[in-house]
Design an enzyme around this catalytic site. Sequence first.
Site, PDB file in Angstrom:
ATOM      1  CG  ASP A 131      -4.546  54.735  19.773  1.00 18.85           C
ATOM      2  OD1 ASP A 131      -5.327  54.629  20.748  1.00 18.85           O
ATOM      3  OD2 ASP A 131      -3.309  54.778  19.898  1.00 18.85           O
ATOM      4  CD1 TRP A 173     -12.043  63.892  20.083  1.00 19.81           C
ATOM      5  CD2 TRP A 173     -13.574  62.937  21.427  1.00 19.81           C
ATOM      6  NE1 TRP A 173     -13.269  64.447  19.793  1.00 19.81           N
ATOM      7  CE2 TRP A 173     -14.228  63.881  20.594  1.00 19.81           C
ATOM      8  CE3 TRP A 173     -14.333  62.213  22.349  1.00 19.81           C
ATOM      9  CZ2 TRP A 173     -15.600  64.111  20.668  1.00 19.81           C
ATOM     10  CZ3 TRP A 173     -15.690  62.453  22.419  1.00 19.81           C
ATOM     11  CH2 TRP A 173     -16.314  63.387  21.579  1.00 19.81           C
ATOM     12  NE  ARG A 227      -9.418  55.217  28.762  1.00 19.08           N
ATOM     13  CZ  ARG A 227      -8.439  55.509  27.913  1.00 19.08           C
ATOM     14  NH1 ARG A 227      -7.696  56.572  28.065  1.00 19.08           N
ATOM     15  NH2 ARG A 227      -8.185  54.712  26.893  1.00 19.08           N
ATOM     16  CG  HIS A 261     -13.934  53.681  24.303  1.00 17.34           C
ATOM     17  ND1 HIS A 261     -12.779  53.710  23.563  1.00 17.34           N
ATOM     18  CD2 HIS A 261     -13.555  53.431  25.580  1.00 17.34           C
ATOM     19  CE1 HIS A 261     -11.739  53.500  24.368  1.00 17.34           C
ATOM     20  NE2 HIS A 261     -12.188  53.326  25.597  1.00 17.34           N
ATOM     21  CB  SER A 276      -4.605  39.728  22.251  1.00 14.48           C
ATOM     22  OG  SER A 276      -3.549  40.093  21.403  1.00 14.48           O
ATOM     23  CD  GLU A 277      -1.242  42.590  22.717  1.00 12.82           C
ATOM     24  OE1 GLU A 277      -1.984  43.097  21.842  1.00 12.82           O
ATOM     25  OE2 GLU A 277      -0.755  41.449  22.612  1.00 12.82           O
ATOM     26  CD1 TRP A 335      -7.646  40.328  26.354  1.00 12.07           C
ATOM     27  CD2 TRP A 335      -9.540  40.669  27.480  1.00 12.07           C
ATOM     28  NE1 TRP A 335      -8.666  39.781  25.629  1.00 12.07           N
ATOM     29  CE2 TRP A 335      -9.840  39.960  26.298  1.00 12.07           C
ATOM     30  CE3 TRP A 335     -10.595  40.992  28.354  1.00 12.07           C
ATOM     31  CZ2 TRP A 335     -11.128  39.568  25.954  1.00 12.07           C
ATOM     32  CZ3 TRP A 335     -11.890  40.601  28.008  1.00 12.07           C
ATOM     33  CH2 TRP A 335     -12.143  39.898  26.830  1.00 12.07           C
ATOM     34  CG  LEU A 354     -17.194  47.746   3.002  1.00 13.26           C
ATOM     35  CD1 LEU A 354     -15.833  48.094   2.404  1.00 13.26           C
ATOM     36  CD2 LEU A 354     -17.713  48.952   3.794  1.00 13.26           C
ATOM     37  CB  ILE A 407       2.416  47.437  13.881  1.00 16.69           C
ATOM     38  CG1 ILE A 407       3.283  48.074  12.779  1.00 16.69           C
ATOM     39  CG2 ILE A 407       1.455  46.429  13.276  1.00 16.69           C
ATOM     40  CD1 ILE A 407       2.554  48.748  11.657  1.00 16.69           C
ATOM     41  CB  SER A 408      -0.456  48.277  18.663  1.00 14.20           C
ATOM     42  OG  SER A 408       0.113  49.505  19.086  1.00 14.20           O
TER      43      SER A 408
END
Length: 253
Positions: free
Chosen positions: A26, A31, A39, A43, A72-73, A75, A137, A198-199
């Site tokens: 996050d 930043w 923005r 990313h 899922s939030e 969107w 990994l 934790i979102s």
Amino acid sequence: MALFTSSTRQVPEAAAVPQHVAVIMDGNGRWAKKRFMPRFSGHAKGVEMVRKMVRACLERGIEYLTLFAFSSENWRRPEEEVSLLMQLFIKALEQQVDKLDENGVRLRIIGDITRFDSRLQELIRAAEARTAANERLQLTIAANYGGRWDIMQAVNAMLQAQPEKRTGWAEADLEPYLSMHFAPEPDLFIRTGGEERISNFLLWQLAYTELYFTSTLWPEFDRSKFDLAIASYQKRERRFGRTGEQLAGEANA
Ligand code: IPE
Ligand code: IPE
Ligand code: MG
């Protein structure tokens, strides 16, 4: 004596490198804002940091890295940002999978990918198939993922598999259907960006995970910052319900 009726794990060795690290990446937007940039450039920088994080995990012998990339939030964000994030995801898959494969990284995407466009779904399937035999990994990207979604899809799949069974389900019955069924529970959870929540990330699996919150923004979360998180983890005493004295006794035994 059977010490545990709990499904959470036995006490792992102290001071070990975490086997499984889960991260909420996050702070990309803030930043970029600090630098008077859109923005989106935050990313893009965030994707670069994912590459560095993977390298750091390979070097430190961490076996599982699970990253929250799109919830899922998310969107609910402006359409333009969502669309740019999808393009970035496509580009990352197109450009990074060769390198991941060369380095023995197995890539999985967890979340409801049916909501993505068909090109992205196709790239996801191809990347997973291409890296399926790798073992160095296990890199998991949570995309259109929500912890509650995960639990509900698992419940539905579990019920569907045994329609005649009406009651008496145990935690172990559900676990094979959860998206992270292939991995041990995270040892260390990191959230960058300063929020302490934790979102709706791995709700089931974080039951006994050590939590680490830092105000460092994700694009600035470099190796030295990661090492601080690991050092903090190494100082924790993981008791899993037992007393500190019990653990000391076990170490002396
Ligand atoms: C995290 O950074 C990346 C995604 C959620 C895709 P944010 O975009 O949430 O950055 P902030 O929180 O606005 O700084
Ligand atoms: C959480 O970040 C999800 C990801 C990092 C992908 P957000 O920045 O969307 O979280 P909230 O909504 O502020 O908690
Ligand atoms: Mg955020």
